[in-house]
Design a protein around this motif. Structure first.
Motif, PDB file in Angstrom:
ATOM      1  N   TRP A  94       0.821  -1.207   0.000  1.00  0.00           N
ATOM      2  CA  TRP A  94       0.000   0.000   0.000  1.00  0.00           C
ATOM      3  C   TRP A  94       0.858   1.262   0.000  1.00  0.00           C
ATOM      4  CZ3 TRP A  94      -4.729   1.873  -0.696  1.00  0.00           C
ATOM      5  CH2 TRP A  94      -5.801   0.981  -0.760  1.00  0.00           C
ATOM      6  N   VAL A  95       1.880   1.284   0.843  1.00  0.00           N
ATOM      7  CA  VAL A  95       2.722   2.485   0.936  1.00  0.00           C
ATOM      8  C   VAL A  95       3.407   2.773  -0.398  1.00  0.00           C
ATOM      9  CG1 VAL A  95       4.799   3.451   1.995  1.00  0.00           C
ATOM     10  CG2 VAL A  95       3.084   2.329   3.425  1.00  0.00           C
ATOM     11  N   VAL A  96       4.019   1.748  -0.984  1.00  0.00           N
ATOM     12  CA  VAL A  96       4.736   1.951  -2.242  1.00  0.00           C
ATOM     13  C   VAL A  96       3.761   2.287  -3.373  1.00  0.00           C
ATOM     14  CG1 VAL A  96       6.260   0.872  -3.936  1.00  0.00           C
ATOM     15  CG2 VAL A  96       6.600   0.433  -1.503  1.00  0.00           C
ATOM     16  N   ALA A  97       2.607   1.620  -3.403  1.00  0.00           N
ATOM     17  CA  ALA A  97       1.623   1.906  -4.452  1.00  0.00           C
ATOM     18  C   ALA A  97       1.111   3.338  -4.363  1.00  0.00           C
ATOM     19  CB  ALA A  97       0.463   0.913  -4.349  1.00  0.00           C
ATOM     20  N   LEU A  98       0.876   3.826  -3.147  1.00  0.00           N
ATOM     21  CA  LEU A  98       0.433   5.212  -2.977  1.00  0.00           C
ATOM     22  C   LEU A  98       1.510   6.191  -3.428  1.00  0.00           C
ATOM     23  CD1 LEU A  98      -1.384   4.954   0.478  1.00  0.00           C
ATOM     24  CD2 LEU A  98      -2.452   5.483  -1.724  1.00  0.00           C
ATOM     25  N   MET A  99       2.768   5.844  -3.152  1.00  0.00           N
ATOM     26  CA  MET A  99       3.867   6.713  -3.597  1.00  0.00           C
ATOM     27  C   MET A  99       3.931   6.774  -5.127  1.00  0.00           C
ATOM     28  SD  MET A  99       6.856   5.512  -0.926  1.00  0.00           S
ATOM     29  CE  MET A  99       8.116   6.418  -1.834  1.00  0.00           C
ATOM     30  N   LEU A 100       3.754   5.638  -5.778  1.00  0.00           N
ATOM     31  CA  LEU A 100       3.859   5.593  -7.236  1.00  0.00           C
ATOM     32  C   LEU A 100       2.607   6.138  -7.934  1.00  0.00           C
ATOM     33  CD1 LEU A 100       5.542   2.099  -7.714  1.00  0.00           C
ATOM     34  CD2 LEU A 100       6.603   4.353  -7.949  1.00  0.00           C
ATOM     35  N   SER A 101       1.491   6.186  -7.221  1.00  0.00           N
ATOM     36  CA  SER A 101       0.254   6.667  -7.855  1.00  0.00           C
ATOM     37  C   SER A 101       0.202   8.196  -7.930  1.00  0.00           C
ATOM     38  CB  SER A 101      -0.964   6.153  -7.072  1.00  0.00           C
ATOM     39  OG  SER A 101      -1.003   6.715  -5.769  1.00  0.00           O
ATOM     40  N   ARG A 102       1.099   8.843  -7.222  1.00  0.00           N
ATOM     41  CA  ARG A 102       1.115  10.307  -7.219  1.00  0.00           C
ATOM     42  C   ARG A 102       2.183  10.813  -8.183  1.00  0.00           C
ATOM     43  NH1 ARG A 102      -2.122  11.536  -3.035  1.00  0.00           N
ATOM     44  NH2 ARG A 102      -2.330   9.986  -1.370  1.00  0.00           N
ATOM     45  N   SER A 103       2.015  12.043  -8.617  1.00  0.00           N
ATOM     46  CA  SER A 103       3.002  12.651  -9.517  1.00  0.00           C
ATOM     47  C   SER A 103       4.223  13.081  -8.727  1.00  0.00           C
ATOM     48  CB  SER A 103       2.387  13.859 -10.233  1.00  0.00           C
ATOM     49  OG  SER A 103       1.942  14.827  -9.295  1.00  0.00           O
ATOM     50  N   TRP A 104       5.386  12.923  -9.325  1.00  0.00           N
ATOM     51  CA  TRP A 104       6.660  13.293  -8.707  1.00  0.00           C
ATOM     52  C   TRP A 104       7.204  14.540  -9.383  1.00  0.00           C
ATOM     53  CZ3 TRP A 104      10.321   9.063  -6.585  1.00  0.00           C
ATOM     54  CH2 TRP A 104       9.588   8.092  -5.887  1.00  0.00           C
ATOM     55  N   PRO A 105       7.966  15.358  -8.654  1.00  0.00           N
ATOM     56  CA  PRO A 105       8.564  16.551  -9.285  1.00  0.00           C
ATOM     57  C   PRO A 105       9.458  16.192 -10.472  1.00  0.00           C
ATOM     58  CG  PRO A 105       8.760  16.658  -6.890  1.00  0.00           C
ATOM     59  CD  PRO A 105       8.265  15.298  -7.218  1.00  0.00           C
ATOM     60  N   VAL A 106      10.177  15.072 -10.343  1.00  0.00           N
ATOM     61  CA  VAL A 106      11.040  14.595 -11.429  1.00  0.00           C
ATOM     62  C   VAL A 106      10.522  13.234 -11.868  1.00  0.00           C
ATOM     63  CG1 VAL A 106      13.388  14.031 -12.138  1.00  0.00           C
ATOM     64  CG2 VAL A 106      12.997  15.842 -10.426  1.00  0.00           C
ATOM     65  N   GLU A 107       9.909  13.187 -13.044  1.00  0.00           N
ATOM     66  CA  GLU A 107       9.294  11.943 -13.503  1.00  0.00           C
ATOM     67  C   GLU A 107      10.322  10.845 -13.723  1.00  0.00           C
ATOM     68  OE1 GLU A 107       6.187   9.495 -14.212  1.00  0.00           O
ATOM     69  OE2 GLU A 107       6.135  11.580 -13.502  1.00  0.00           O
ATOM     70  N   GLY A 108      11.523  11.233 -14.128  1.00  0.00           N
ATOM     71  CA  GLY A 108      12.570  10.234 -14.334  1.00  0.00           C
ATOM     72  C   GLY A 108      12.942   9.532 -13.039  1.00  0.00           C
ATOM     73  N   LEU A 109      12.906  10.264 -11.926  1.00  0.00           N
ATOM     74  CA  LEU A 109      13.208   9.680 -10.620  1.00  0.00           C
ATOM     75  C   LEU A 109      12.136   8.668 -10.233  1.00  0.00           C
ATOM     76  CD1 LEU A 109      15.233   9.850  -8.283  1.00  0.00           C
ATOM     77  CD2 LEU A 109      13.757  11.579  -7.238  1.00  0.00           C
ATOM     78  N   ARG A 110      10.909   8.976 -10.591  1.00  0.00           N
ATOM     79  CA  ARG A 110       9.806   8.039 -10.323  1.00  0.00           C
ATOM     80  C   ARG A 110       9.981   6.757 -11.125  1.00  0.00           C
ATOM     81  NH1 ARG A 110       4.609   7.640 -12.778  1.00  0.00           N
ATOM     82  NH2 ARG A 110       3.014   6.760 -11.387  1.00  0.00           N
ATOM     83  N   SER A 111      10.383   6.876 -12.369  1.00  0.00           N
ATOM     84  CA  SER A 111      10.627   5.692 -13.210  1.00  0.00           C
ATOM     85  C   SER A 111      11.790   4.866 -12.666  1.00  0.00           C
ATOM     86  CB  SER A 111      10.919   6.126 -14.649  1.00  0.00           C
ATOM     87  OG  SER A 111       9.825   6.848 -15.184  1.00  0.00           O
ATOM     88  N   LEU A 112      12.832   5.532 -12.195  1.00  0.00           N
ATOM     89  CA  LEU A 112      13.975   4.824 -11.608  1.00  0.00           C
ATOM     90  C   LEU A 112      13.547   4.077 -10.352  1.00  0.00           C
ATOM     91  CD1 LEU A 112      17.015   4.225 -11.507  1.00  0.00           C
ATOM     92  CD2 LEU A 112      17.299   6.367 -10.213  1.00  0.00           C
ATOM     93  N   PHE A 113      12.722   4.723  -9.534  1.00  0.00           N
ATOM     94  CA  PHE A 113      12.225   4.086  -8.319  1.00  0.00           C
ATOM     95  C   PHE A 113      11.393   2.849  -8.656  1.00  0.00           C
ATOM     96  CE2 PHE A 113       9.037   3.832  -4.833  1.00  0.00           C
ATOM     97  CZ  PHE A 113       9.917   3.553  -3.789  1.00  0.00           C
TER      98      PHE A 113
END
Length: 300
Positions: A94-113
Protein backbone atom coordinates in the motif's frame (compact mmCIF):
# COMPACT_ATOMS: atom_id res chain seq x y z
CA UNK A 1 -46.66 -19.64 -30.45
CA UNK A 2 -44.23 -16.77 -29.86
CA UNK A 3 -43.93 -17.86 -26.21
CA UNK A 4 -42.94 -21.37 -27.23
CA UNK A 5 -40.35 -20.03 -29.66
CA UNK A 6 -38.85 -17.66 -27.04
CA UNK A 7 -38.71 -20.47 -24.48
CA UNK A 8 -37.02 -22.69 -27.05
CA UNK A 9 -34.44 -20.01 -27.80
CA UNK A 10 -33.75 -19.52 -24.07
CA UNK A 11 -33.39 -23.29 -23.61
CA UNK A 12 -30.91 -23.42 -26.49
CA UNK A 13 -28.94 -20.56 -24.97
CA UNK A 14 -28.79 -22.34 -21.61
CA UNK A 15 -27.70 -25.57 -23.31
CA UNK A 16 -25.01 -23.68 -25.22
CA UNK A 17 -23.81 -22.13 -21.96
CA UNK A 18 -23.60 -25.55 -20.29
CA UNK A 19 -21.72 -26.99 -23.27
CA UNK A 20 -19.24 -24.10 -23.19
CA UNK A 21 -18.77 -24.62 -19.44
CA UNK A 22 -18.28 -28.39 -19.81
CA UNK A 23 -14.55 -28.27 -20.80
CA UNK A 24 -13.81 -26.07 -17.76
CA UNK A 25 -15.72 -28.48 -15.51
CA UNK A 26 -13.84 -31.48 -16.90
CA UNK A 27 -10.54 -29.63 -16.44
CA UNK A 28 -11.39 -28.88 -12.79
CA UNK A 29 -12.38 -32.49 -12.23
CA UNK A 30 -9.08 -33.66 -13.72
CA UNK A 31 -6.76 -31.34 -11.76
CA UNK A 32 -8.66 -30.85 -8.49
CA UNK A 33 -11.63 -33.11 -7.75
CA UNK A 34 -10.04 -36.41 -8.79
CA UNK A 35 -6.73 -35.85 -6.93
CA UNK A 36 -8.68 -34.65 -3.89
CA UNK A 37 -10.76 -37.83 -3.78
CA UNK A 38 -7.58 -39.91 -4.07
CA UNK A 39 -6.01 -37.99 -1.15
CA UNK A 40 -9.14 -38.41 0.98
CA UNK A 41 -9.10 -42.16 0.28
CA UNK A 42 -5.39 -42.52 1.06
CA UNK A 43 -5.75 -40.59 4.32
CA UNK A 44 -7.99 -43.38 5.62
CA UNK A 45 -5.42 -46.10 4.97
CA UNK A 46 -2.05 -47.17 6.32
CA UNK A 47 0.02 -47.61 3.16
CA UNK A 48 3.08 -49.86 3.04
CA UNK A 49 5.33 -48.86 0.13
CA UNK A 50 7.62 -51.89 0.41
CA UNK A 51 4.80 -54.44 0.07
CA UNK A 52 2.44 -52.13 -1.86
CA UNK A 53 -0.41 -52.97 0.49
CA UNK A 54 -3.07 -50.82 2.12
CA UNK A 55 -4.77 -51.34 5.47
CA UNK A 56 -7.93 -49.41 6.32
CA UNK A 57 -7.45 -47.50 9.60
CA UNK A 58 -10.30 -45.00 9.40
CA UNK A 59 -9.57 -41.77 11.25
CA UNK A 60 -6.52 -43.14 13.08
CA UNK A 61 -4.12 -41.06 10.96
CA UNK A 62 -5.98 -37.89 11.91
CA UNK A 63 -5.98 -38.85 15.61
CA UNK A 64 -2.23 -39.47 15.44
CA UNK A 65 -1.66 -36.06 13.87
CA UNK A 66 -3.66 -34.16 16.49
CA UNK A 67 -1.71 -35.93 19.23
CA UNK A 68 1.61 -35.05 17.58
CA UNK A 69 3.26 -32.10 19.34
CA UNK A 70 5.30 -31.43 16.19
CA UNK A 71 2.07 -30.75 14.30
CA UNK A 72 1.02 -28.21 16.96
CA UNK A 73 4.41 -26.50 16.73
CA UNK A 74 4.34 -26.36 12.94
CA UNK A 75 0.76 -25.03 12.86
CA UNK A 76 1.57 -22.29 15.39
CA UNK A 77 4.62 -21.27 13.34
CA UNK A 78 2.54 -21.33 10.16
CA UNK A 79 -0.09 -18.95 11.53
CA UNK A 80 2.50 -16.56 12.97
CA UNK A 81 4.41 -16.60 9.70
CA UNK A 82 1.27 -16.21 7.57
CA UNK A 83 -0.45 -13.44 9.52
CA UNK A 84 2.74 -11.40 9.89
CA UNK A 85 3.58 -11.87 6.20
CA UNK A 86 0.13 -10.70 5.11
CA UNK A 87 0.44 -7.58 7.29
CA UNK A 88 3.90 -6.86 5.85
CA UNK A 89 2.83 -7.44 2.23
CA UNK A 90 -0.26 -5.26 2.54
CA UNK A 91 1.50 -2.47 4.46
CA UNK A 92 4.53 -2.24 2.16
CA UNK A 93 2.42 -2.78 -0.95
CA UNK A 94 0.00 0.00 0.00
CA UNK A 95 2.72 2.49 0.94
CA UNK A 96 4.74 1.95 -2.24
CA UNK A 97 1.62 1.91 -4.45
CA UNK A 98 0.43 5.21 -2.98
CA UNK A 99 3.87 6.71 -3.60
CA UNK A 100 3.86 5.59 -7.24
CA UNK A 101 0.25 6.67 -7.86
CA UNK A 102 1.12 10.31 -7.22
CA UNK A 103 3.00 12.65 -9.52
CA UNK A 104 6.66 13.29 -8.71
CA UNK A 105 8.56 16.55 -9.29
CA UNK A 106 11.04 14.59 -11.43
CA UNK A 107 9.29 11.94 -13.50
CA UNK A 108 12.57 10.23 -14.33
CA UNK A 109 13.21 9.68 -10.62
CA UNK A 110 9.81 8.04 -10.32
CA UNK A 111 10.63 5.69 -13.21
CA UNK A 112 13.98 4.82 -11.61
CA UNK A 113 12.22 4.09 -8.32
CA UNK A 114 9.79 1.79 -10.15
CA UNK A 115 12.66 -0.15 -11.68
CA UNK A 116 14.44 -0.55 -8.34
CA UNK A 117 11.25 -1.66 -6.61
CA UNK A 118 10.76 -4.46 -9.15
CA UNK A 119 14.20 -6.00 -8.49
CA UNK A 120 13.08 -8.38 -5.67
CA UNK A 121 10.55 -9.97 -8.02
CA UNK A 122 13.24 -11.29 -10.39
CA UNK A 123 14.66 -13.60 -7.72
CA UNK A 124 13.29 -17.09 -7.21
CA UNK A 125 12.73 -18.14 -3.61
CA UNK A 126 15.81 -20.43 -3.46
CA UNK A 127 18.01 -17.73 -5.02
CA UNK A 128 16.81 -15.11 -2.52
CA UNK A 129 17.30 -17.61 0.30
CA UNK A 130 20.91 -18.30 -0.70
CA UNK A 131 21.72 -14.58 -1.01
CA UNK A 132 20.30 -13.71 2.40
CA UNK A 133 21.81 -16.80 3.97
CA UNK A 134 25.18 -15.27 3.10
CA UNK A 135 24.11 -11.85 4.40
CA UNK A 136 22.78 -13.42 7.63
CA UNK A 137 26.01 -15.38 8.22
CA UNK A 138 27.81 -14.59 11.52
CA UNK A 139 30.66 -13.18 9.40
CA UNK A 140 28.32 -11.63 6.83
CA UNK A 141 27.52 -8.05 5.96
CA UNK A 142 24.63 -7.59 8.37
CA UNK A 143 26.65 -8.83 11.34
CA UNK A 144 29.57 -6.64 10.26
CA UNK A 145 27.11 -3.75 10.43
CA UNK A 146 25.82 -4.73 13.91
CA UNK A 147 29.37 -5.24 15.17
CA UNK A 148 30.39 -1.79 13.92
CA UNK A 149 27.44 -0.04 15.56
CA UNK A 150 26.55 -2.14 18.62
CA UNK A 151 29.60 -4.37 19.10
CA UNK A 152 27.45 -7.51 19.01
CA UNK A 153 26.56 -10.27 16.59
CA UNK A 154 22.98 -11.28 15.85
CA UNK A 155 22.07 -14.92 15.23
CA UNK A 156 19.58 -14.19 12.47
CA UNK A 157 19.20 -17.87 11.62
CA UNK A 158 20.62 -19.47 14.77
CA UNK A 159 18.53 -17.71 17.43
CA UNK A 160 15.12 -19.44 17.84
CA UNK A 161 13.57 -16.16 18.97
CA UNK A 162 14.25 -14.27 15.74
CA UNK A 163 14.88 -16.96 13.09
CA UNK A 164 11.23 -17.06 11.93
CA UNK A 165 11.11 -13.28 11.59
CA UNK A 166 14.44 -13.27 9.74
CA UNK A 167 13.06 -15.52 7.00
CA UNK A 168 9.75 -13.66 7.14
CA UNK A 169 11.56 -10.43 6.28
CA UNK A 170 12.98 -12.04 3.14
CA UNK A 171 9.58 -13.35 2.12
CA UNK A 172 8.05 -9.89 2.63
CA UNK A 173 10.85 -8.26 0.61
CA UNK A 174 10.64 -10.73 -2.26
CA UNK A 175 6.87 -11.01 -2.73
CA UNK A 176 5.43 -7.61 -1.82
CA UNK A 177 6.01 -6.44 -5.42
CA UNK A 178 3.11 -8.49 -6.80
CA UNK A 179 0.66 -7.04 -4.30
CA UNK A 180 2.04 -3.54 -4.86
CA UNK A 181 1.44 -3.83 -8.62
CA UNK A 182 -2.14 -5.04 -8.13
CA UNK A 183 -2.88 -2.32 -5.57
CA UNK A 184 -1.36 0.31 -7.89
CA UNK A 185 -3.55 -0.93 -10.73
CA UNK A 186 -6.60 -0.62 -8.50
CA UNK A 187 -5.66 2.90 -7.42
CA UNK A 188 -5.25 4.00 -11.02
CA UNK A 189 -8.77 2.77 -11.84
CA UNK A 190 -10.42 5.07 -9.28
CA UNK A 191 -12.01 7.98 -11.19
CA UNK A 192 -10.35 11.36 -10.56
CA UNK A 193 -13.82 12.90 -10.35
CA UNK A 194 -14.34 11.25 -6.95
CA UNK A 195 -11.24 12.91 -5.52
CA UNK A 196 -12.23 16.25 -7.08
CA UNK A 197 -15.69 15.99 -5.50
CA UNK A 198 -14.12 15.15 -2.13
CA UNK A 199 -11.80 18.13 -2.44
CA UNK A 200 -14.74 20.42 -3.21
CA UNK A 201 -16.47 19.09 -0.08
CA UNK A 202 -13.47 20.19 1.96
CA UNK A 203 -11.92 16.76 2.55
CA UNK A 204 -8.27 16.61 3.47
CA UNK A 205 -5.89 14.08 1.94
CA UNK A 206 -6.39 11.67 4.84
CA UNK A 207 -10.17 12.03 4.65
CA UNK A 208 -10.12 11.40 0.89
CA UNK A 209 -8.08 8.27 1.52
CA UNK A 210 -10.50 7.08 4.20
CA UNK A 211 -13.79 7.86 2.46
CA UNK A 212 -12.83 7.43 -1.21
CA UNK A 213 -9.74 5.27 -1.66
CA UNK A 214 -10.36 2.62 0.98
CA UNK A 215 -14.02 1.91 0.05
CA UNK A 216 -13.11 1.69 -3.65
CA UNK A 217 -10.21 -0.68 -2.88
CA UNK A 218 -12.02 -2.84 -0.32
CA UNK A 219 -12.82 -5.85 -2.50
CA UNK A 220 -9.44 -5.91 -4.21
CA UNK A 221 -7.73 -5.84 -0.80
CA UNK A 222 -9.94 -8.70 0.40
CA UNK A 223 -8.97 -10.82 -2.60
CA UNK A 224 -5.27 -10.04 -2.13
CA UNK A 225 -5.43 -11.05 1.55
CA UNK A 226 -7.07 -14.36 0.61
CA UNK A 227 -4.46 -15.04 -2.09
CA UNK A 228 -1.67 -14.17 0.32
CA UNK A 229 -3.10 -16.46 3.00
CA UNK A 230 -3.44 -19.46 0.68
CA UNK A 231 0.05 -19.07 -0.79
CA UNK A 232 1.83 -18.33 2.50
CA UNK A 233 0.39 -20.90 4.90
CA UNK A 234 1.74 -23.67 2.65
CA UNK A 235 5.15 -22.01 2.27
CA UNK A 236 8.10 -24.35 1.84
CA UNK A 237 11.00 -23.55 -0.47
CA UNK A 238 12.46 -20.33 0.97
CA UNK A 239 12.51 -21.49 4.60
CA UNK A 240 13.65 -24.99 3.71
CA UNK A 241 16.71 -23.65 1.89
CA UNK A 242 17.59 -21.31 4.76
CA UNK A 243 16.88 -23.25 7.97
CA UNK A 244 15.19 -26.61 7.16
CA UNK A 245 12.85 -25.83 10.05
CA UNK A 246 15.51 -25.01 12.65
CA UNK A 247 16.80 -23.90 14.99
CA UNK A 248 14.88 -25.96 17.57
CA UNK A 249 11.89 -26.20 15.18
CA UNK A 250 11.36 -22.43 15.44
CA UNK A 251 10.79 -22.16 11.66
CA UNK A 252 9.20 -25.59 11.22
CA UNK A 253 6.03 -25.47 9.09
CA UNK A 254 3.37 -28.09 8.20
CA UNK A 255 4.86 -28.46 4.71
CA UNK A 256 8.10 -29.73 6.30
CA UNK A 257 6.17 -32.31 8.32
CA UNK A 258 4.36 -33.49 5.18
CA UNK A 259 7.68 -33.72 3.33
CA UNK A 260 9.44 -35.64 6.10
CA UNK A 261 6.59 -38.08 6.70
CA UNK A 262 5.59 -38.62 3.07
CA UNK A 263 8.87 -38.38 1.15
CA UNK A 264 11.59 -39.28 3.65
CA UNK A 265 9.75 -41.85 5.81
CA UNK A 266 7.17 -43.04 3.24
CA UNK A 267 4.30 -42.66 5.72
CA UNK A 268 1.81 -41.70 3.02
CA UNK A 269 -1.25 -42.15 5.26
CA UNK A 270 0.06 -39.56 7.74
CA UNK A 271 1.21 -37.17 4.97
CA UNK A 272 -2.07 -37.28 3.04
CA UNK A 273 -4.09 -36.85 6.25
CA UNK A 274 -2.03 -33.79 7.16
CA UNK A 275 -2.51 -32.44 3.63
CA UNK A 276 -6.28 -32.80 4.03
CA UNK A 277 -6.16 -31.00 7.38
CA UNK A 278 -4.29 -28.09 5.77
CA UNK A 279 -6.85 -27.96 2.93
CA UNK A 280 -9.69 -27.85 5.46
CA UNK A 281 -7.94 -25.12 7.47
CA UNK A 282 -7.60 -22.99 4.34
CA UNK A 283 -11.26 -23.54 3.39
CA UNK A 284 -12.53 -22.75 6.91
CA UNK A 285 -10.39 -19.62 7.32
CA UNK A 286 -11.39 -18.34 3.87
CA UNK A 287 -15.07 -19.00 4.61
CA UNK A 288 -14.92 -17.22 7.98
CA UNK A 289 -13.03 -14.29 6.45
CA UNK A 290 -15.62 -13.87 3.66
CA UNK A 291 -18.50 -14.21 6.16
CA UNK A 292 -17.00 -11.60 8.49
CA UNK A 293 -16.40 -9.26 5.57
CA UNK A 294 -20.03 -9.53 4.47
CA UNK A 295 -21.31 -8.93 8.02
CA UNK A 296 -19.10 -5.86 8.43
CA UNK A 297 -20.39 -4.53 5.09
CA UNK A 298 -24.02 -4.98 6.22
CA UNK A 299 -23.36 -2.99 9.40
CA UNK A 300 -21.81 -0.07 7.51
Amino acid sequence: MKGLISRGIQANKRLTGYLLFLPVLLFLLAIFIFPLTVIIKQSLFQIEISTQTEQFVGLQNYITIFKDSLFHTSLKNAFVFTITTIIAHMAIGWVVALMLSRSWPVEGLRSLFKSIILIPWIFSAPAAALIFKILYHPQGFLNYFTMSLFNTRVGFLSDPKIALFSVLAINAWKDFVMYMILILGGLQRIPDSLFEAAKLDGCTGIQSFRYVTLPMMKYLTMILILIDFVTTINHFDLIWVMTKGGPLRSTYLPGFLIYEKGIQRFDLGYATSLSMIMVLIVIVVMGLYILMSKESEEHV
